[in-house]
Write an enzyme that holds these catalytic residues in place. Structure first.
Site, PDB file in Angstrom:
ATOM      1  N   HIS A 191       2.203  -7.154  -3.045  1.00 40.40           N
ATOM      2  CA  HIS A 191       2.855  -7.113  -1.502  1.00 40.40           C
ATOM      3  C   HIS A 191       1.601  -7.413  -0.875  1.00 40.40           C
ATOM      4  O   HIS A 191       0.488  -6.367  -0.829  1.00 40.40           O
ATOM      5  CB  HIS A 191       3.864  -5.772  -1.465  1.00 40.40           C
TER       6      HIS A 191
ATOM      7  N   HIS B  47       9.684  -0.970  -8.412  1.00 40.03           N
ATOM      8  CA  HIS B  47       9.589  -1.522  -7.028  1.00 40.03           C
ATOM      9  C   HIS B  47       9.532  -3.126  -7.186  1.00 40.03           C
ATOM     10  O   HIS B  47      10.066  -3.732  -6.340  1.00 40.03           O
ATOM     11  CB  HIS B  47       8.384  -0.708  -6.408  1.00 40.03           C
TER      12      HIS B  47
ATOM     13  N   ASP C 150       3.311   1.617  -4.659  1.00 40.54           N
ATOM     14  CA  ASP C 150       4.661   1.854  -4.031  1.00 40.54           C
ATOM     15  C   ASP C 150       5.756   2.027  -5.113  1.00 40.54           C
ATOM     16  O   ASP C 150       7.103   2.039  -5.211  1.00 40.54           O
ATOM     17  CB  ASP C 150       5.313   0.604  -3.389  1.00 40.54           C
TER      18      ASP C 150
ATOM     19  N   HIS D 109       1.894   5.056   0.476  1.00 39.76           N
ATOM     20  CA  HIS D 109       2.294   5.147   1.832  1.00 39.76           C
ATOM     21  C   HIS D 109       2.397   6.568   2.403  1.00 39.76           C
ATOM     22  O   HIS D 109       2.716   7.406   1.354  1.00 39.76           O
ATOM     23  CB  HIS D 109       3.604   4.430   2.000  1.00 39.76           C
TER      24      HIS D 109
ATOM     25  N   ASP E 114       0.745  -5.789   2.081  1.00 42.52           N
ATOM     26  CA  ASP E 114       0.404  -4.495   2.802  1.00 42.52           C
ATOM     27  C   ASP E 114      -0.360  -3.719   1.542  1.00 42.52           C
ATOM     28  O   ASP E 114      -0.612  -2.657   2.022  1.00 42.52           O
ATOM     29  CB  ASP E 114       1.365  -3.804   3.226  1.00 42.52           C
ATOM     30  N   HIS E 115      -0.781  -4.392   0.659  1.00 44.21           N
ATOM     31  CA  HIS E 115      -1.623  -3.786  -0.342  1.00 44.21           C
ATOM     32  C   HIS E 115      -2.638  -4.680  -0.826  1.00 44.21           C
ATOM     33  O   HIS E 115      -3.541  -4.263  -1.403  1.00 44.21           O
ATOM     34  CB  HIS E 115      -0.806  -3.335  -1.828  1.00 44.21           C
TER      35      HIS E 115
ATOM     36  N   HIS F 242       0.141  -4.002  -6.913  1.00 50.73           N
ATOM     37  CA  HIS F 242       1.509  -4.818  -6.845  1.00 50.73           C
ATOM     38  C   HIS F 242       0.961  -5.938  -5.700  1.00 50.73           C
ATOM     39  O   HIS F 242       0.249  -5.465  -4.898  1.00 50.73           O
ATOM     40  CB  HIS F 242       2.873  -4.147  -6.894  1.00 50.73           C
TER      41      HIS F 242
HETATM   42 FE   LIG Z   1       5.509  -2.725  -2.118  1.00 50.73          FE
END
Ligand SMILES: [Fe+2]
Length: 254
Positions: free
Chosen positions: A55, A108, A131, A169, A57-58, A53
């Site tokens: 975001h 998410h 996530d 995570h 942080d990915h 996805h």
């Molecule tokens: Fe996320």
């Protein structure tokens, strides 16, 4: 197939899957340096980056890695990082180093997809969940209806129990503690929390889990459980997605 786990930032995981011929695929590279060093050291050829996805942080390392390696970037149609070469859809089989089925799992985020490396003789399938599904928990709802997220989790729950689960995570200890607020007398869950604490103390990742373990410990996959419904004061006839919605509300406040 070998899966290498790179812890990144505070609690992110980046995964690198390698075949025997020195080719590799990256999943959710939140940063570039760590993995680029390893790829160089091991003289690997990076074939593709799979994004679960959009975001940051990915995806934070995608641009640098793509520029330096020229690898293919794969994500959902609705992903919006602007670097995708290949947009994928639910059910599509990617023929990269291994056959990989794309599972669309909105919840998410709208663009959430999971990547399921199909089982091969003597080796279970491996599921990379971003996530969507965490070990013993799940991601936050970000603008999607509860029912949609619950259906996505049901889809993952239907995979073979031995399927290995690699999530985005390290939240396992907190997820176990939340699960115990619902079932304080669940001895298996208590033992599991102790095991997770031991691993975490030693700096070890708690991934992978398996679909079977998740169906045992993850409250978000146990919306039919009598004891979970009792803990939430929800009747047996309540639809599963409503139980999920209440669990998610409580976890948000945990
Ligand atoms: Fe996320």
């Amino acid at each position: 197939m070998k899966v290498r786990i790179f812890p990144a930032y505070e609690d992110n995981y980046i995964y690198l899957i390698e075949d025997e011929k020195g080719s590799a695929i990256l999943i959710d590279p939140s940063e570039a340096r760590l993995v680029l060093e390893y790829i160089k050291q091991q003289s690997l050829t990076l074939t593709a980056i799979l994004i679960t996805h959009s975001h940051a942080d990915h995806t934070g390392g995608v641009e640098t890695i793509k520029t330096l390696t020229g690898c293919l970037v794969v994500s959902a149609q609705s992903g919006s990082i602007g670097l995708q070469d290949l947009h994928v859809q639910d059910g599509q089989i990617l023929d990269l180093l291994f056959p990989i089925r794309v599972l669309s799992t909105p919840g998410h985020t709208l663009d959430s997809v999971c990547y399921y490396v199909l089982p091969s003789p003597g080796q279970p399938g491996s599921l990379f969940t971003g996530d969507c599904l965490f070990i013993h928990g799940c991601g936050r709802l970000m603008g999607q209806p509860s029912q949609v997220f619950w259906q996505s989790l049901q889809k993952l729950s239907a995979l073979p129990p031995e399927t290995l689960v690699y999530c985005g995570h390290e939240y396992t200890e907190e997820n176990c503690r939340f699960a115990l607020t619902l079932e304080p007398n669940n001895l298996h869950l208590r033992q599991r929390l102790e095991e997770v604490r031991r691993q975490t103390k030693q700096g070890l990742p708690t991934v992978p889990s398996s679909i079977g373990l998740e169906k045992t410990f993850n409250p978000f996959l146990r919306t039919e459980s009598e004891s979970i419904r009792r803990a939430l004061a929800m009747p047996p006839e309540a639809p599963g997605w409503q139980v999920f919605a209440e669990l998610r509300r409580r976890k948000d406040r945990f």
